[in-house]
Design a protein around this motif. Structure first.
Motif, PDB file in Angstrom:
ATOM      1  N   THR A  17       5.670  27.513  30.525  1.00 32.06           N
ATOM      2  CA  THR A  17       4.977  26.721  30.098  1.00 32.06           C
ATOM      3  C   THR A  17       6.632  25.686  29.283  1.00 32.06           C
ATOM      4  O   THR A  17       7.006  26.246  29.523  1.00 32.06           O
ATOM      5  CB  THR A  17       3.893  26.359  28.461  1.00 32.06           C
ATOM      6  N   TYR A  18       6.386  23.860  29.663  1.00 35.60           N
ATOM      7  CA  TYR A  18       6.707  23.686  28.765  1.00 35.60           C
ATOM      8  C   TYR A  18       5.901  21.852  28.573  1.00 35.60           C
ATOM      9  O   TYR A  18       5.803  21.384  29.623  1.00 35.60           O
ATOM     10  CB  TYR A  18       8.314  23.448  29.635  1.00 35.60           C
ATOM     11  N   ASP A  72       7.172  30.387  27.065  1.00 39.44           N
ATOM     12  CA  ASP A  72       7.472  28.442  26.787  1.00 39.44           C
ATOM     13  C   ASP A  72       8.781  28.494  26.961  1.00 39.44           C
ATOM     14  O   ASP A  72       9.541  29.437  26.201  1.00 39.44           O
ATOM     15  CB  ASP A  72       7.000  28.547  25.528  1.00 39.44           C
ATOM     16  N   SER A 127       8.796  24.800  23.907  1.00 40.78           N
ATOM     17  CA  SER A 127       7.381  22.666  23.995  1.00 40.78           C
ATOM     18  C   SER A 127       7.595  22.163  22.004  1.00 40.78           C
ATOM     19  O   SER A 127       8.000  22.411  21.229  1.00 40.78           O
ATOM     20  CB  SER A 127       6.173  23.580  24.556  1.00 40.78           C
ATOM     21  N   THR A 147       1.816  22.562  22.513  1.00 44.25           N
ATOM     22  CA  THR A 147       1.013  24.022  23.183  1.00 44.25           C
ATOM     23  C   THR A 147       1.071  25.326  23.013  1.00 44.25           C
ATOM     24  O   THR A 147       0.347  26.039  23.241  1.00 44.25           O
ATOM     25  CB  THR A 147       2.836  24.154  24.538  1.00 44.25           C
ATOM     26  N   GLN A 199       9.293  33.318  24.169  1.00 45.35           N
ATOM     27  CA  GLN A 199      10.350  31.821  24.489  1.00 45.35           C
ATOM     28  C   GLN A 199      10.998  32.050  24.968  1.00 45.35           C
ATOM     29  O   GLN A 199      12.018  33.114  24.350  1.00 45.35           O
ATOM     30  CB  GLN A 199      10.410  31.203  23.010  1.00 45.35           C
TER      31      GLN A 199
END
Length: 123
Positions: free
Chosen positions: A10-11, A34, A37, A41, A55
């Motif tokens: 994710t970002y 991640d 973000s 998120t 992260q």
């Protein structure tokens, strides 16, 4: 169910992530990898009790996936590699439940449909 850990990169995926995580409630553990973000998120991810957030600074997709495999604490034999905008169909979840791989198999690939606002792209 196959001993599998879904991993989602994710970002800034606050608009997509909940839809994807809803379809992963069957998984004991989902890792959201991640890239720091700046939107909501992480708050979306924290709303799901089976999600663990890791992260890692984004350098490349290959680097993110290598980090997921080697450093995100995956303990299962299998990883389900996803982006935040991927949504599993019920048919795919049922098929995953039936999979019983032999030792000679190290990966599976499945087709998917790209959608925008829930509508499949034509090309």
């Amino acid at each position: 169910m196959l001993d599998i850990t879904p991993v989602i990169i994710t970002y800034n995926e606050q608009d997509n992530l909940a839809r994807s995580l809803e379809r992963l409630r069957w998984a004991k553990r989902v890792i959201v990898l991640d890239s720091y973000s700046t939107d909501a998120t992480l708050e979306v991810a924290r709303a799901f009790p089976n999600v663990e957030i890791v992260q890692h600074e984004f350098r490349s997709f290959a680097d993110q996936w290598n980090h997921a495999i080697l450093h995100a604490g995956v303990t299962t034999d299998w990883i389900l590699r996803l982006d935040a905008d991927y949504v599993l169909t019920e048919a795919l979840v049922q098929e995953l439940a039936r999979v019983s791989p032999v030792p000679e198999i190290s990966a599976y690939r499945c087709p998917f449909t790209y959608c925008i606002d829930g509508r499949p792209l034509r090309g």
